[in-house]
Design a protein around this motif. Structure first.
Motif, PDB file in Angstrom:
ATOM      1  N   VAL A   1     -36.252  17.186 -64.751  1.00 48.85           N
ATOM      2  CA  VAL A   1     -36.710  18.621 -65.104  1.00 48.85           C
ATOM      3  C   VAL A   1     -35.678  19.646 -64.702  1.00 48.85           C
ATOM      4  N   GLN A   2     -35.454  20.540 -65.278  1.00 47.56           N
ATOM      5  CA  GLN A   2     -34.514  21.646 -65.122  1.00 47.56           C
ATOM      6  C   GLN A   2     -34.866  22.498 -63.681  1.00 47.56           C
ATOM      7  N   VAL A   3     -34.337  22.653 -62.859  1.00 42.59           N
ATOM      8  CA  VAL A   3     -34.485  23.265 -61.597  1.00 42.59           C
ATOM      9  C   VAL A   3     -33.515  24.619 -61.243  1.00 42.59           C
ATOM     10  N   SER A   4     -32.490  24.680 -62.077  1.00 42.66           N
ATOM     11  CA  SER A   4     -31.554  25.595 -61.910  1.00 42.66           C
ATOM     12  C   SER A   4     -30.860  25.803 -63.065  1.00 42.66           C
ATOM     13  N   ARG A   5     -30.232  27.185 -63.273  1.00 39.47           N
ATOM     14  CA  ARG A   5     -29.170  27.223 -64.284  1.00 39.47           C
ATOM     15  C   ARG A   5     -28.226  28.359 -63.925  1.00 39.47           C
ATOM     16  N   LEU A   6     -26.913  28.253 -64.604  1.00 39.81           N
ATOM     17  CA  LEU A   6     -26.138  29.269 -64.229  1.00 39.81           C
ATOM     18  C   LEU A   6     -25.090  29.527 -65.133  1.00 39.81           C
ATOM     19  N   GLY A   7     -25.018  30.808 -65.650  1.00 40.39           N
ATOM     20  CA  GLY A   7     -23.960  31.313 -66.560  1.00 40.39           C
ATOM     21  C   GLY A   7     -23.043  32.268 -66.017  1.00 40.39           C
TER      22      GLY A   7
ATOM     23  N   GLU B   1     -27.922  35.210 -71.782  1.00 44.94           N
ATOM     24  CA  GLU B   1     -27.172  35.160 -70.440  1.00 44.94           C
ATOM     25  C   GLU B   1     -26.423  33.938 -70.438  1.00 44.94           C
ATOM     26  N   TYR B   2     -25.082  33.993 -70.526  1.00 43.84           N
ATOM     27  CA  TYR B   2     -24.296  32.978 -70.420  1.00 43.84           C
ATOM     28  C   TYR B   2     -22.952  33.330 -70.334  1.00 43.84           C
TER      29      TYR B   2
ATOM     30  N   TRP C   1     -23.088  27.798 -70.193  1.00 42.79           N
ATOM     31  CA  TRP C   1     -24.082  27.876 -69.291  1.00 42.79           C
ATOM     32  C   TRP C   1     -24.416  26.402 -68.865  1.00 42.79           C
ATOM     33  N   SER C   2     -24.884  26.121 -67.637  1.00 42.17           N
ATOM     34  CA  SER C   2     -25.035  24.860 -67.069  1.00 42.17           C
ATOM     35  C   SER C   2     -26.471  24.992 -66.735  1.00 42.17           C
TER      36      SER C   2
END
Length: 354
Positions: A39-45, A156-157, A3-4
């Protein structure tokens, strides 16, 4: 599995640098400075999870979360918004309402696709407390297949079983619909660039994996966006990054070449003059942005100049810097606001201010 995330500095400050006006009345002399921790603003798996599964009021929360806490999204995965909307608009019954169908009622298909992965133990209900039970009887991509994870948690990834032989278009058994089309080497077992993830996600959300055989299941299996090939107009590349250049969307200059220009930077008595000239083709409605490149590689905006409607070919900005200072600058020219696909960046140039 992978995941990114995307992160950005916590604070951005806009300030006026008292720059002399440029060539346009709409010239901006604002500078931007970023600071603070990233700071993390988005994630994607898996693709389309946040867009199609997570409800609107939780999208930002999901974007700043991490997979180890994804169990808290279980109820939303089991009752997604898309089937509710499709039922209200098109009259296709929500698969959550299928009577006597435990896999559909608990949306074990979505749970397995997005949170547990697929395996024979998931199918039988032997792992993950029965989540994902009764959907796909195959050892595919669940974390319970990994010997180093004796007590896997739903997360979720993007999962990939590298023991599954890959298939490409033209091979026997290949399907653009991946596992939904019987091709276990495709999405959600990893994601090939040719996998039609929009059609796959839509069909799975509408219960193609859990609906009983019949006309309705056949109809759901035909749902899609009418684009059955990601490379129909622009073939994939044979080398990294493999994906073709993106389309420019609604850019009114579609079909024309990206803008080109010549940049120059001079200084005298502590005044720096930055110029972008010979802008070709004249970018009507576009703008030019001047940047200062920081030692860490980040860029600080030094203001932008709107290119006039008749296509001004030269943009000039001046600003004050202490003599003896070494600064690195470059121009970026855009044919129109929002048309970053045709952005052209000048080479970062370092000067010592006189």
């Amino acid at each position: 599995g992978v995941w990114s995330t995307t992160s950005r500095p916590k604070t951005r400050v806009f300030a006026d640098n008292n720059a002399a006006p440029g060539t346009s009345a709409s010239d901006s002399s604002d500078t931007t400075t970023d600071s603070g921790d990233f700071v993390q603003v988005s994630r994607l798996g898996n693709p389309l999870v946040n867009e199609a599964v997570v409800p609107a009021n939780l999208k930002d929360f999901f974007n700043r979360s991490t997979p180890d806490t994804d169990a808290k999204f279980l109820a939303k995965v089991q009752d997604p918004e898309v089937p509710i909307l499709i039922e209200s608009v098109y009259g296709i019954p929500n698969p959550n309402k299928l009577e006597g169908n435990e896999a559909a009622a608990k949306r074990n298909d979505l749970v397995a696709a997005f949170l547990t992965g697929f395996s024979k133990d998931v199918f039988s209900g032997a792992t993950f407390g029965g989540l994902g039970k009764g959907v796909l009887d195959a050892d595919l991509n669940s974390l319970d297949l990994n010997a180093v994870s004796p007590n896997p948690a739903p997360a979720e990834y993007l999962r990939l079983n590298v023991n599954v032989p890959p298939l490409k278009p033209g091979d026997a058994g290949y399907s653009r619909l991946g596992a939904v089309g019987g091709d276990l080497s495709g999405f959600p077992n990893g994601r090939r660039l040719q996998d039609d993830v929009v059609d796959i996600a839509l069909q799975v959300l509408e219960g193609v994996l859990v609906r009983p055989a019949g006309d309705l299941k056949t109809a759901v299996a035909g749902l899609g966006d009418a684009v059955d090939a990601n490379e129909r107009e622009r073939p994939l590349l044979a080398t990294f990054p493999y994906v073709a250049d993106p389309h420019t969307g609604s850019d009114p200059r579609k079909g024309q070449t990206p803008v080109s220009f010549v940049q120059s930077f001079t200084s005298a008595n502590g005044t720096v003059t930055a110029q972008a000239r010979n802008i070709t083709p004249a970018a009507k409605g576009g703008f030019a942005q001047l940047y200062r490149i920081n030692p860490d590689g980040s860029a600080t905006g030094l203001g932008s100049s709107q290119i006039s409607e008749d296509g001004t070919a030269t943009v000039t900005k001046t600003f004050r810097v202490a003599p003896g200072t070494r600064i690195t600058l470059n121009w970026r020219v855009f044919p129109a606001r929002g048309s970053a696909a045709q952005e052209n960046r000048g080479v970062p140039t370092t000067i010592t201010v006189r």
